[in-house]
Structure formats: structure tokens, C-alpha cells
Design a protein around this motif. Sequence first.
Motif, PDB file in Angstrom:
ATOM      1  N   LEU A 148      -3.367   6.642  28.922  1.00 12.22           N
ATOM      2  CA  LEU A 148      -1.918   6.803  28.912  1.00 12.22           C
ATOM      3  C   LEU A 148      -1.377   7.025  30.322  1.00 12.22           C
ATOM      4  CD1 LEU A 148      -1.799   9.228  25.867  1.00 12.22           C
ATOM      5  CD2 LEU A 148      -1.445   6.754  25.849  1.00 12.22           C
ATOM      6  N   ARG A 149      -2.227   7.533  31.197  1.00 10.14           N
ATOM      7  CA  ARG A 149      -1.810   7.852  32.562  1.00 10.14           C
ATOM      8  C   ARG A 149      -2.269   6.805  33.570  1.00 10.14           C
ATOM      9  NH1 ARG A 149      -3.523  13.695  34.262  1.00 10.14           N
ATOM     10  NH2 ARG A 149      -2.859  12.646  36.092  1.00 10.14           N
ATOM     11  N   SER A 150      -2.996   5.783  33.130  1.00 10.99           N
ATOM     12  CA  SER A 150      -3.678   4.880  34.057  1.00 10.99           C
ATOM     13  C   SER A 150      -2.747   4.244  35.081  1.00 10.99           C
ATOM     14  CB  SER A 150      -4.448   3.801  33.303  1.00 10.99           C
ATOM     15  OG  SER A 150      -3.567   3.016  32.542  1.00 10.99           O
ATOM     16  N   GLN A 151      -1.606   3.752  34.682  1.00  9.80           N
ATOM     17  CA  GLN A 151      -0.712   3.101  35.648  1.00  9.80           C
ATOM     18  C   GLN A 151      -0.185   4.108  36.660  1.00  9.80           C
ATOM     19  OE1 GLN A 151      -0.717  -0.197  35.654  1.00  9.80           O
ATOM     20  NE2 GLN A 151       0.308  -0.001  37.617  1.00  9.80           N
ATOM     21  N   VAL A 152       0.163   5.300  36.188  1.00  9.46           N
ATOM     22  CA  VAL A 152       0.631   6.352  37.098  1.00  9.46           C
ATOM     23  C   VAL A 152      -0.468   6.697  38.091  1.00  9.46           C
ATOM     24  CG1 VAL A 152       1.354   8.777  37.215  1.00  9.46           C
ATOM     25  CG2 VAL A 152       2.264   7.298  35.424  1.00  9.46           C
ATOM     26  N   LEU A 153      -1.700   6.839  37.597  1.00 16.39           N
ATOM     27  CA  LEU A 153      -2.824   7.199  38.470  1.00 16.39           C
ATOM     28  C   LEU A 153      -3.136   6.101  39.482  1.00 16.39           C
ATOM     29  CD1 LEU A 153      -5.178   8.771  35.802  1.00 16.39           C
ATOM     30  CD2 LEU A 153      -3.903   9.991  37.565  1.00 16.39           C
ATOM     31  N   LEU A 154      -3.056   4.851  39.056  1.00 16.54           N
ATOM     32  CA  LEU A 154      -3.363   3.744  39.963  1.00 16.54           C
ATOM     33  C   LEU A 154      -2.309   3.584  41.053  1.00 16.54           C
ATOM     34  CD1 LEU A 154      -4.744   1.088  37.473  1.00 16.54           C
ATOM     35  CD2 LEU A 154      -6.028   2.298  39.250  1.00 16.54           C
ATOM     36  N   GLU A 155      -1.088   3.977  40.778  1.00 16.68           N
ATOM     37  CA  GLU A 155      -0.010   3.820  41.750  1.00 16.68           C
ATOM     38  C   GLU A 155       0.155   5.031  42.674  1.00 16.68           C
ATOM     39  OE1 GLU A 155       3.405   2.850  39.402  1.00 16.68           O
ATOM     40  OE2 GLU A 155       2.572   0.928  38.781  1.00 16.68           O
ATOM     41  N   ALA A 156      -0.470   6.155  42.353  1.00 17.05           N
ATOM     42  CA  ALA A 156      -0.315   7.366  43.166  1.00 17.05           C
ATOM     43  C   ALA A 156      -0.960   7.168  44.538  1.00 17.05           C
ATOM     44  CB  ALA A 156      -0.946   8.554  42.455  1.00 17.05           C
ATOM     45  N   THR A 157      -0.264   7.614  45.587  1.00 20.87           N
ATOM     46  CA  THR A 157      -0.763   7.467  46.958  1.00 20.87           C
ATOM     47  C   THR A 157      -0.634   8.786  47.717  1.00 20.87           C
ATOM     48  OG1 THR A 157       1.398   6.766  47.782  1.00 20.87           O
ATOM     49  CG2 THR A 157      -0.108   5.026  47.051  1.00 20.87           C
ATOM     50  N   ASP A 158      -1.357   8.868  48.819  1.00 24.02           N
ATOM     51  CA  ASP A 158      -1.219  10.035  49.686  1.00 24.02           C
ATOM     52  C   ASP A 158      -0.061   9.793  50.658  1.00 24.02           C
ATOM     53  OD1 ASP A 158      -2.173   8.372  51.745  1.00 24.02           O
ATOM     54  OD2 ASP A 158      -4.142   9.315  51.828  1.00 24.02           O
ATOM     55  N   ALA A 159       0.138  10.691  51.594  1.00 24.03           N
ATOM     56  CA  ALA A 159       1.261  10.604  52.534  1.00 24.03           C
ATOM     57  C   ALA A 159       1.193   9.346  53.405  1.00 24.03           C
ATOM     58  CB  ALA A 159       1.298  11.848  53.417  1.00 24.03           C
ATOM     59  N   ASN A 160      -0.011   8.791  53.588  1.00 25.19           N
ATOM     60  CA  ASN A 160      -0.185   7.582  54.403  1.00 25.19           C
ATOM     61  C   ASN A 160      -0.149   6.302  53.579  1.00 25.19           C
ATOM     62  OD1 ASN A 160      -0.562   9.122  56.781  1.00 25.19           O
ATOM     63  ND2 ASN A 160      -2.669   9.515  56.157  1.00 25.19           N
ATOM     64  N   PRO A 163      -3.996   4.724  48.211  1.00 20.67           N
ATOM     65  CA  PRO A 163      -4.112   5.099  46.797  1.00 20.67           C
ATOM     66  C   PRO A 163      -5.086   6.260  46.598  1.00 20.67           C
ATOM     67  CG  PRO A 163      -4.167   2.725  47.045  1.00 20.67           C
ATOM     68  CD  PRO A 163      -4.265   3.311  48.426  1.00 20.67           C
ATOM     69  N   LEU A 164      -4.671   7.245  45.818  1.00 19.94           N
ATOM     70  CA  LEU A 164      -5.509   8.416  45.569  1.00 19.94           C
ATOM     71  C   LEU A 164      -6.764   8.062  44.770  1.00 19.94           C
ATOM     72  CD1 LEU A 164      -2.798  11.091  44.690  1.00 19.94           C
ATOM     73  CD2 LEU A 164      -3.996  10.757  46.861  1.00 19.94           C
ATOM     74  N   LYS A 165      -6.715   6.980  44.052  1.00 23.84           N
ATOM     75  CA  LYS A 165      -7.850   6.562  43.229  1.00 23.84           C
ATOM     76  C   LYS A 165      -9.048   6.152  44.085  1.00 23.84           C
ATOM     77  CE  LYS A 165      -9.085   5.862  38.943  1.00 23.84           C
ATOM     78  NZ  LYS A 165      -9.524   7.008  38.184  1.00 23.84           N
ATOM     79  N   ILE A 166      -8.799   5.699  45.321  1.00 28.91           N
ATOM     80  CA  ILE A 166      -9.886   5.281  46.205  1.00 28.91           C
ATOM     81  C   ILE A 166     -10.768   6.485  46.520  1.00 28.91           C
ATOM     82  CG2 ILE A 166     -10.466   4.396  48.513  1.00 28.91           C
ATOM     83  CD1 ILE A 166      -7.962   2.647  48.333  1.00 28.91           C
ATOM     84  N   ASP A 167     -12.072   6.283  46.371  1.00 23.12           N
ATOM     85  CA  ASP A 167     -13.107   7.305  46.581  1.00 23.12           C
ATOM     86  C   ASP A 167     -13.060   8.426  45.546  1.00 23.12           C
ATOM     87  OD1 ASP A 167     -14.453   6.079  48.697  1.00 23.12           O
ATOM     88  OD2 ASP A 167     -13.110   6.953  50.192  1.00 23.12           O
ATOM     89  N   SER A 168     -12.404   8.189  44.406  1.00 24.21           N
ATOM     90  CA  SER A 168     -12.387   9.205  43.350  1.00 24.21           C
ATOM     91  C   SER A 168     -13.658   9.168  42.500  1.00 24.21           C
ATOM     92  CB  SER A 168     -11.167   9.022  42.453  1.00 24.21           C
ATOM     93  OG  SER A 168     -11.237   7.781  41.761  1.00 24.21           O
ATOM     94  N   CYS A 169     -14.409   8.076  42.579  1.00 22.60           N
ATOM     95  CA  CYS A 169     -15.703   7.954  41.907  1.00 22.60           C
ATOM     96  C   CYS A 169     -16.451   6.797  42.551  1.00 22.60           C
ATOM     97  CB  CYS A 169     -15.538   7.740  40.397  1.00 22.60           C
ATOM     98  SG  CYS A 169     -14.971   6.101  39.930  1.00 22.60           S
ATOM     99  N   ARG A 182      -8.250  -4.730  44.098  1.00 28.10           N
ATOM    100  CA  ARG A 182      -6.964  -4.082  43.815  1.00 28.10           C
ATOM    101  C   ARG A 182      -6.183  -3.724  45.078  1.00 28.10           C
ATOM    102  NH1 ARG A 182      -4.436  -2.698  39.402  1.00 28.10           N
ATOM    103  NH2 ARG A 182      -2.879  -1.092  39.618  1.00 28.10           N
ATOM    104  N   TRP A 183      -6.887  -3.229  46.105  1.00 32.15           N
ATOM    105  CA  TRP A 183      -6.236  -2.781  47.341  1.00 32.15           C
ATOM    106  C   TRP A 183      -6.994  -3.346  48.547  1.00 32.15           C
ATOM    107  CZ3 TRP A 183      -7.923   1.174  43.799  1.00 32.15           C
ATOM    108  CH2 TRP A 183      -6.924   1.635  42.950  1.00 32.15           C
ATOM    109  N   PRO A 184      -6.960  -4.641  48.763  1.00 34.77           N
ATOM    110  CA  PRO A 184      -7.775  -5.251  49.819  1.00 34.77           C
ATOM    111  C   PRO A 184      -7.524  -4.673  51.211  1.00 34.77           C
ATOM    112  CG  PRO A 184      -6.199  -6.837  48.898  1.00 34.77           C
ATOM    113  CD  PRO A 184      -6.123  -5.606  48.060  1.00 34.77           C
ATOM    114  N   THR A 185      -6.318  -4.207  51.500  1.00 36.24           N
ATOM    115  CA  THR A 185      -6.052  -3.664  52.844  1.00 36.24           C
ATOM    116  C   THR A 185      -6.783  -2.341  53.079  1.00 36.24           C
ATOM    117  OG1 THR A 185      -4.034  -2.584  52.068  1.00 36.24           O
ATOM    118  CG2 THR A 185      -3.790  -4.771  53.056  1.00 36.24           C
ATOM    119  N   PHE A 186      -7.193  -1.682  52.009  1.00 39.89           N
ATOM    120  CA  PHE A 186      -7.901  -0.405  52.148  1.00 39.89           C
ATOM    121  C   PHE A 186      -9.413  -0.563  52.012  1.00 39.89           C
ATOM    122  CE2 PHE A 186      -3.619   0.845  50.947  1.00 39.89           C
ATOM    123  CZ  PHE A 186      -3.350   1.829  51.895  1.00 39.89           C
ATOM    124  N   HIS A 187      -9.860  -1.755  51.649  1.00 37.22           N
ATOM    125  CA  HIS A 187     -11.304  -1.985  51.458  1.00 37.22           C
ATOM    126  C   HIS A 187     -12.027  -1.912  52.788  1.00 37.22           C
ATOM    127  CE1 HIS A 187     -14.966  -4.495  50.961  1.00 37.22           C
ATOM    128  NE2 HIS A 187     -15.028  -3.786  49.842  1.00 37.22           N
TER     129      HIS A 187
END
Length: 192
Positions: A148-160, A163-169, A182-187
Amino acid sequence: MTIEQTAVPADDVTREPLHVRRIEFNGFRRSDGLFEVEGHLTDQKSHDFTPPSGLRTVPANDPIHDIGLRVVFDFDMIVRAVSTYIRAYPYRECPGGGDSLQALVGLRIGAGWSGEVRKRLPTGETCTHLREILIPLATAAIQSVNPLRSQVLLEATDANGKPLKIDSCYAYGVSREVVMQRWPTFHRPEKP
């Protein structure tokens, strides 16, 4: 992908059942907009068991422990209520072991959960088994609500803007395929 097999007893080895522990979790969406997860633990022995107190004997296959809890939380994973039950237990004092869990109200289920549970629930004031249930209960809560939260979680970012999801697992590690897609510029390619 290869998954290693665990060793199984050889055909000439016999095993005597001694103990069975079952832990089960169930997650729910409530009609009031909140969520809850129930955790339930049972322990049984294949033989009669007399706890060290010696006050009673638990017959073979009867529960030594039959305990559980319910944690109610909101969409932001904040604990709103906790209730417990202790139906079978080895010592007279055991039923009071759930009272301390009220210290979890207001705590956020997520990173740091295990440490906060240990900090807020002193071992001498809390049923050890209820405390044990709480650690994996967090994962069950997250698994219940994340779709239910997946889209919100995928779109959440830090101040820079990262995406907060990166390195979460592991799968969302900065060098993994999911991040590349999903986020090639951060890969960041894995270093050899």
C-alpha cells in the motif's frame, strides 16, 4: 541461480523429537484506517516437562507457552496501541510480563526497531518470549503495509534527491540491477 542445500540426516541416523516452537504473524488492514499485526508463539515438548519451579508438570504435547500480542499502527508505521495475551506459561508470575510493552506506543516500526525494543523493554520487566516476537513482527508489519505504501516509498528522496530506497537492502544496493533500471543516474557499477 544456485541455492545450497542444507545437510539432512543420513538414512542410518534417527532423531528423537524434543521441542517444537511455532511463531506465526498475521497482518490486517482495519476499518478505522489503521493496521495491525498479531504475533503468536507456542512451545511444546514431546515429553512431560516440569519447569525449574517444580510447581507443576506440563504434559507432553501441551503448550508450555501460548502467548501473543497485537500491535496497532498507522500508515506512517507509528505504534498506536499494543495488547498481549499469555494463555499458557511455566511460572505464576508470567502473566505480568506483557505490561511493559506499552512503552512501544509512539515508536516507529522501521530502521532501529530492534534496538529500541531492547532499550524500552528491560529483560527483568518483560516476558522474554513477547520480546522475541517483537523483532520479526516489524518485518511482518512492513510486509503487510508496503504494497500500500510502495509508490510513496519508491518516490521518497533525501535532501540531495537520492531515493531513500537505494541501499535499503541487497536488491536495492547502489550497484544492483534494480537501481540501474529504476534510477540509472544513481547506479554505481560494482567494483571488481
